[in-house]
Design an enzyme around this catalytic site. Sequence first.
Site, short mmCIF file in Angstrom:
data_model
loop_
_atom_site.label_atom_id
_atom_site.label_comp_id
_atom_site.label_asym_id
_atom_site.label_seq_id
_atom_site.Cartn_x
_atom_site.Cartn_y
_atom_site.Cartn_z
N ARG A 188 -5.24 -11.60 -0.06
CA ARG A 188 -4.01 -10.90 -0.49
C ARG A 188 -2.91 -11.94 -0.57
O ARG A 188 -2.64 -12.65 0.40
CB ARG A 188 -3.60 -9.79 0.48
N HIS B 139 -4.16 -4.79 -8.08
CA HIS B 139 -4.57 -4.27 -6.77
C HIS B 139 -5.83 -3.40 -6.97
O HIS B 139 -5.80 -2.18 -6.79
CB HIS B 139 -3.43 -3.45 -6.17
N GLN C 5 -7.45 -0.71 -4.46
CA GLN C 5 -6.67 0.52 -4.33
C GLN C 5 -7.13 1.56 -5.37
O GLN C 5 -7.20 2.76 -5.08
CB GLN C 5 -5.17 0.22 -4.50
N ASP D 85 4.84 4.47 -6.80
CA ASP D 85 4.73 3.32 -5.89
C ASP D 85 6.15 2.85 -5.60
O ASP D 85 7.11 3.28 -6.26
CB ASP D 85 3.89 2.21 -6.58
N CYS E 281 0.08 4.86 -3.28
CA CYS E 281 -0.80 3.90 -2.59
C CYS E 281 -0.34 3.64 -1.16
O CYS E 281 -1.13 3.20 -0.33
CB CYS E 281 -0.85 2.59 -3.38
N ARG F 257 -9.42 4.02 1.31
CA ARG F 257 -9.37 2.55 1.18
C ARG F 257 -10.55 1.94 1.94
O ARG F 257 -11.18 1.00 1.51
CB ARG F 257 -8.06 1.98 1.75
N1 CP Z 1 -1.90 0.43 -0.15
C1 CP Z 1 -1.96 -0.76 0.48
O1 CP Z 1 -2.49 -1.75 -0.04
O2 CP Z 1 -1.42 -0.76 1.71
P1 CP Z 1 -1.19 -2.03 2.66
O3 CP Z 1 -0.11 -2.87 2.01
O4 CP Z 1 -0.78 -1.46 3.98
O5 CP Z 1 -2.48 -2.80 2.73
N1 NVA Z 2 3.34 -2.58 -5.52
C1 NVA Z 2 3.22 -2.67 -4.08
C2 NVA Z 2 1.89 -2.15 -3.63
C3 NVA Z 2 1.69 -2.13 -2.16
C4 NVA Z 2 0.34 -1.63 -1.75
C5 NVA Z 2 3.44 -4.08 -3.62
O1 NVA Z 2 2.90 -5.00 -4.25
O2 NVA Z 2 4.17 -4.27 -2.64
#
Ligand code: CP
Ligand code: NVA
Length: 311
Positions: A106, A133, A136, A228, A269, A297
């Site tokens: 990540r 992502h 997700q 989101d 999400c 997830r």
């Molecule tokens: N939805 C999601 O990816 O959550 P986190 O940022 O907590 O991993």
């Molecule tokens: N768009 C958001 C998604 C988090 C799961 C981010 O990148 O912070």
Amino acid sequence: MNLKGRSFLTLKDFTPDEIEYLIDLAAELKAKKKQGITGNSLKGKNIALIFEKPSTRTRCAFAVACNDEGGYHEYLGKKEIQLGGKESVEDTARVLGRMFDGIEYRGFSHKNVELLAKYSGVPVWNGLTDEYHPTQILADFLTLKEHFGYLKGLNFVFVGDGRNNMANSLMIGCGKMGLNCTIIAPKALWPNEDVVDVSRSYAQASGAVITVTEDMAAVKDADCIYTDVWCSMGEEDKAAERVALLRPYQVNAGVMKASGKDTTVFMHCLPAVKGNEVTEDVFEADYSIVFDEAENRMHTIKAVMVATLGD
Ligand code: CP
Ligand code: NVA
């Protein structure tokens, strides 16, 4: 279906059949876990979890899924390894690939996850980049399939920042799996043309329609309204600008009602900023299935690891 050795960087790399296989495998693993049955598909496998950005769901999903299948995981936080600072991503990838059997990443740059996959020689799973992502979306589609019984033909509407990783990945996923996808966002936050074009090319094959509009009236007939955060991780300095742009795009009870259906679900999400992209009452409503999504997830990430690395 054999996905062994494959990386999971974006849904673009997977056929609709392969995506469906992962969703169905997740449902199977979930049903087993509910009966108290876990596996040992990852026994003897060591898994690196690299997190340059914070995470609750993704981190815990990888950790729990790995543990359920008998594997070992090592959390590697931003300040704890030499990734892209003192050491190039290519070199770190080759080192980790000599020790680990699979790597989750990540971070910010999508290029980094591609480099990790190219140089490590082991399956690499994208746990979120600035652009995509994909894990997700598997959870979201499993949740929709559990709720409605099918995916193809559902009217999926995303409201908010139309150019973030979630909008991109949802559009691609909908195109692949045949959900009609409408992105409602102010013009300044419309998705890049290339993501829209590639999603439309998938949609042509699946029979779906991809629409991008500024008009909130496009929530009409939605089966799912999804939103989101207005500022993704790394964009915190844009908060004031985004609130000004996106205030008219908040998902509230009126927006849910404007679908004209009493079966429309709300999805997010998470994490959510209540009062911004969604109101508290919508978030807490019976039609909100956000915690099913969150749980899923884990089951979907388990399916990805089992399919690409498991015995
Ligand atoms: N939805 C999601 O990816 O959550 P986190 O940022 O907590 O991993
Ligand atoms: N768009 C958001 C998604 C988090 C799961 C981010 O990148 O912070």
